[in-house]
Motif scaffolding. Structure first.
Motif, PDB file in Angstrom:
ATOM      1  N   GLY A 299       0.807  -1.213   0.000  1.00  0.00           N
ATOM      2  CA  GLY A 299       0.000   0.000   0.000  1.00  0.00           C
ATOM      3  C   GLY A 299       0.839   1.262   0.000  1.00  0.00           C
ATOM      4  O   GLY A 299       0.451   2.280  -0.584  1.00  0.00           O
ATOM      5  N   ALA A 300       2.003   1.225   0.649  1.00  0.00           N
ATOM      6  CA  ALA A 300       2.881   2.402   0.698  1.00  0.00           C
ATOM      7  C   ALA A 300       3.351   2.772  -0.702  1.00  0.00           C
ATOM      8  O   ALA A 300       3.408   3.961  -1.056  1.00  0.00           O
ATOM      9  N   PHE A 301       3.694   1.769  -1.501  1.00  0.00           N
ATOM     10  CA  PHE A 301       4.141   2.032  -2.868  1.00  0.00           C
ATOM     11  C   PHE A 301       3.013   2.668  -3.685  1.00  0.00           C
ATOM     12  O   PHE A 301       3.233   3.640  -4.421  1.00  0.00           O
ATOM     13  N   LEU A 304       2.556   6.366  -2.567  1.00  0.00           N
ATOM     14  CA  LEU A 304       3.603   7.264  -3.035  1.00  0.00           C
ATOM     15  C   LEU A 304       3.540   7.453  -4.541  1.00  0.00           C
ATOM     16  O   LEU A 304       3.724   8.568  -5.049  1.00  0.00           O
ATOM     17  N   LYS A 305       3.261   6.397  -5.266  1.00  0.00           N
ATOM     18  CA  LYS A 305       3.145   6.483  -6.728  1.00  0.00           C
ATOM     19  C   LYS A 305       2.051   7.479  -7.111  1.00  0.00           C
ATOM     20  O   LYS A 305       2.219   8.286  -8.025  1.00  0.00           O
ATOM     21  N   ALA A 439       3.250  14.216   0.507  1.00  0.00           N
ATOM     22  CA  ALA A 439       3.724  12.982   1.156  1.00  0.00           C
ATOM     23  C   ALA A 439       5.024  13.241   1.884  1.00  0.00           C
ATOM     24  O   ALA A 439       5.827  14.099   1.487  1.00  0.00           O
ATOM     25  N   MET A 440       5.227  12.503   2.963  1.00  0.00           N
ATOM     26  CA  MET A 440       6.463  12.564   3.751  1.00  0.00           C
ATOM     27  C   MET A 440       7.038  11.149   3.823  1.00  0.00           C
ATOM     28  O   MET A 440       6.328  10.225   4.235  1.00  0.00           O
ATOM     29  N   ILE A 441       8.274  11.002   3.424  1.00  0.00           N
ATOM     30  CA  ILE A 441       8.914   9.681   3.381  1.00  0.00           C
ATOM     31  C   ILE A 441       9.952   9.612   4.499  1.00  0.00           C
ATOM     32  O   ILE A 441      10.922  10.377   4.499  1.00  0.00           O
ATOM     33  N   ILE A 509      14.590   0.877   4.203  1.00  0.00           N
ATOM     34  CA  ILE A 509      13.317   0.570   4.877  1.00  0.00           C
ATOM     35  C   ILE A 509      12.581   1.897   5.002  1.00  0.00           C
ATOM     36  O   ILE A 509      13.194   2.939   5.273  1.00  0.00           O
ATOM     37  N   PHE A 510      11.279   1.883   4.788  1.00  0.00           N
ATOM     38  CA  PHE A 510      10.531   3.120   4.587  1.00  0.00           C
ATOM     39  C   PHE A 510       9.239   3.169   5.395  1.00  0.00           C
ATOM     40  O   PHE A 510       8.692   2.126   5.778  1.00  0.00           O
ATOM     41  N   GLU A 511       8.761   4.404   5.591  1.00  0.00           N
ATOM     42  CA  GLU A 511       7.389   4.648   6.005  1.00  0.00           C
ATOM     43  C   GLU A 511       6.885   5.842   5.194  1.00  0.00           C
ATOM     44  O   GLU A 511       7.617   6.815   4.991  1.00  0.00           O
ATOM     45  N   ILE A 512       5.665   5.738   4.700  1.00  0.00           N
ATOM     46  CA  ILE A 512       5.088   6.777   3.848  1.00  0.00           C
ATOM     47  C   ILE A 512       3.878   7.385   4.552  1.00  0.00           C
ATOM     48  O   ILE A 512       2.889   6.684   4.811  1.00  0.00           O
ATOM     49  N   MET A 513       3.961   8.664   4.866  1.00  0.00           N
ATOM     50  CA  MET A 513       2.853   9.377   5.496  1.00  0.00           C
ATOM     51  C   MET A 513       2.286  10.358   4.480  1.00  0.00           C
ATOM     52  O   MET A 513       3.012  11.214   3.964  1.00  0.00           O
ATOM     53  N   THR A 514       1.014  10.235   4.171  1.00  0.00           N
ATOM     54  CA  THR A 514       0.371  11.150   3.234  1.00  0.00           C
ATOM     55  C   THR A 514      -0.640  12.018   3.972  1.00  0.00           C
ATOM     56  O   THR A 514      -1.170  11.623   5.013  1.00  0.00           O
ATOM     57  N   MET A 515      -0.860  13.195   3.429  1.00  0.00           N
ATOM     58  CA  MET A 515      -1.793  14.129   4.059  1.00  0.00           C
ATOM     59  C   MET A 515      -3.228  13.646   3.846  1.00  0.00           C
ATOM     60  O   MET A 515      -3.591  13.201   2.755  1.00  0.00           O
TER      61      MET A 515
END
Length: 568
Positions: A299-301, A304-305, A439-441, A509-515
């Protein structure tokens, strides 16, 4: 009759031997004449030097190195009857057959100023000149050039083939001449995949360390006496002042190999045991990752896409120094790069050249903020800012994002949730920042398990408990593919391929935070606690960095210990 025949044969044999002896004597005589002539040439050169009050040197047998020889090109050397026979970082010595030539004197002054070295002019004979001239055919050409240092593939192979472990590197360095030591260290750093080289003075030795996959490793100890000469040589190559040792300096070196170009950022810092030198190796091949290869999953990908494909807004990559933020942004730029879009970057410095993208570098008179304002007048679709570090740059970036541009940049924070508080600490306005952020990565780099010595292991009960707690907190969609009762974990045993470390290479390793609407209201209400922002993101399906790392550990890409070392 037979006696007469025998006598004739003996006479012929005797005559033949006499001819051989004559030829041998003649050869020795010619050799002696040549030696007398050479000695006479040397005597004339020495007398001429004495008459002019200059030193004389016989270069036959002198150990002329390629670093010295290449300071004057073969064509110029032939025209001036002059060669450079010694260069050690502090001294330049040239030998000439024409010591009164103004062109020769100008050349020596030019070299002295360019390399900040003490000059020396010596008189040499024609024989010495021709002797040294032959070395141009033997040594690799352009070892030192105006844009940096060029190391031939042959040199790298020569040292790399002998280097299999760091212990072997110490053996090589102990046997090497001073002029070879830097090349050996650079060759070993390239082969081992080091990102940084540290040369640190201590009380009795100089310690050389490589940062490999984010970890500093001791690789070589050098004799203290070499410190000054090695650092002087590095200063010349990095084009900084050789006579300055009481304040920091920054320079740059370029290494050219057959298939790659490596830019090296060099930092000199005064310490109580001499100067400390750190070299950051920037490989153009490192920017080969595509957006899909970054390692962002599920879902993170998708999130971000979707944000990357929007025409405007801000995408911010966050994390400490060395966490791969720039590589992530370059991967995004590669995805966006097309004939229908104009992409401009402003960086400090330009780490990698990207084809089809307009890249600019800041300077003393060209800051991120002033450069960004100029970029806005270039009609870009996408803007990449190397780092947002002050209010002026932040405000200009936010305005760009709100006026139809997609803005990519980095900020130093611990995780994605720290992005908004960091902007606010600079003085950014909430009512402008919130609609601008897409988005904030958050990201870190973990070491990959070496595939050559990878083995299944049992982890401790404490680690297993932490892993289960983290996995239980995953979004339901992510947990579906997991069997929490049958998890396997791996680690590298250590082998020659990985220098006994058990790891080889790194991954993100990542975390994706979207508004989202709830988060936006929370921020505008003045509730910008990192804890609350993180809780909101998790509630809306965000996989945290440490959770992403554990999922990759279960796949056998990294180890649990490595994830906990980096992310918790």
């Amino acid at each position: 009759m037979s006696k007469d025949i025998q006598s004739i044969e003996d006479l012929m044999r005797s005559d033949k031997n006499a001819k051989v002896d004559d030829e041998s004597v003649h050869g020795r005589f010619e050799e002696k004449q040549k030696q007398i002539k050479v000695n006479e040439l040397e005597r004339i050169a020495e007398q001429g030097a004495s008459g002019l009050g200059l030193p004389y040197v016989n270069l036959v047998g002198f150990p002329v190195g390629p670093d010295a020889l290449s300071l004057i090109g073969e064509e110029e050397a032939t025209a001036l009857f002059t060669v450079c026979f010694l260069y050690d970082g502090e001294n330049i010595r040239i030998g000439t057959m024409d010591p009164e030539s103004e062109a020769v004197k100008q050349k020596l002054e030019e070299l002295s100023n360019k390399y900040h070295a003490k000059p020396g002019l010596y008189v040499i004979s024609k024989h010495s000149f021709e002797y040294v001239l032959k070395f141009y055919k033997i040594f690799p050409k352009h070892r030192i050039i105006s844009s940096g240092v060029s190391i031939t593939e042959e040199e790298l192979d020569k040292y790399s083939d002998q280097f299999s472990t760091f212990k072997g590197l110490q053996t090589q360095v102990d046997k090497a001449q001073m002029t070879e030591i830097l090349t050996i260290i650079l060759a070993a750093s390239i082969k081992s995949g080091a990102s940084d080289i540290h040369i640190e003075g201590e009380e009795k030795i100089i310690k050389v360390r490589f940062r490999v996959d984010g970890i500093l490793l001791d690789v070589v100890n050098l004799d203290k006496e070499l410190s000054r000469r090695i650092i002087s040589r590095l200063k010349v190559l990095a084009k900084v002042k050789i006579n300055v040792s009481d304040r920091p300096q920054d320079g740059r070196i370029t290494i050219h190999t057959k298939n790659d170009k490596i830019d090296i950022r060099v930092s000199f810092l005064p310490t109580n045991f001499g100067e400390s030198v750190v070299m950051r190796l920037l490989r153009s091949s490192s920017v080969g990752l595509s957006f899909e290869e970054l390692g962002i999953r599920g879902g993170a990908f998708k999130q971000l896409k979707r944000e990357v494909e929007r025409p405007n807004g801000m995408i911010i990559s966050t994390g400490p120094t060395g966490s791969g933020k720039t590589t992530t942004l370059y991967a995004v730029l590669k995805k966006l790069n097309g004939s229908e879009k104009k992409i401009i970057t402003i960086e400090d410095p330009i780490e990698y050249q990207l084809e089809g993208i307009n890249q600019s570098q800041i300077s003393d008179k060209y800051s991120f903020a002033t450069g960004l304002r100029s970029i806005m007048r270039q009609d870009p679709d996408v803007i990449m800012i190397g780092e947002i570090r002050d209010l002026e740059t932040a405000e200009t970036a936010i305005q760009a994002a709100l006026t139809g541009h997609l803005v990519l940049s980095t900020i130093h924070t611990n995780d994605a949730a720290g992005t908004v508080p960091r902007f606010l600490s600079m003085g950014a306005k909430l009512f402008l920042l919130t609609p601008a952020l897409n988005a904030m990565i958050g990201q870190r780099l973990v070491r990959r398990i070496c595939p050559a010595c990878k083995a299944e292991i049992d982890i401790s009960e404490e680690s297993k408990k932490r892993v289960l707690n983290l996995l239980e907190a995953l979004p339901e969609e992510e947990k579906k593919a997991l069997d929490l009762t049958n998890m396997k974990f791996y680690k590298g045993k250590g082998c020659e391929s990985c220098q006994g470390l058990g790891y080889k290479g790194r991954m993100g390793i990542f975390e994706i935070m979207t508004m989202n609407e709830e988060l936006e209201k929370m921020i505008l209400a003045g509730n910008v606690s990192e804890y609350d922002m993180r809780a909101n993101a998790v509630k809306n399906g965000m996989v945290t960095m440490v959770q992403d790392g554990i999922l990759k550990a279960i796949e056998g890409l990294t180890s649990v210990d490595e994830v906990f070392r980096v992310a918790e």
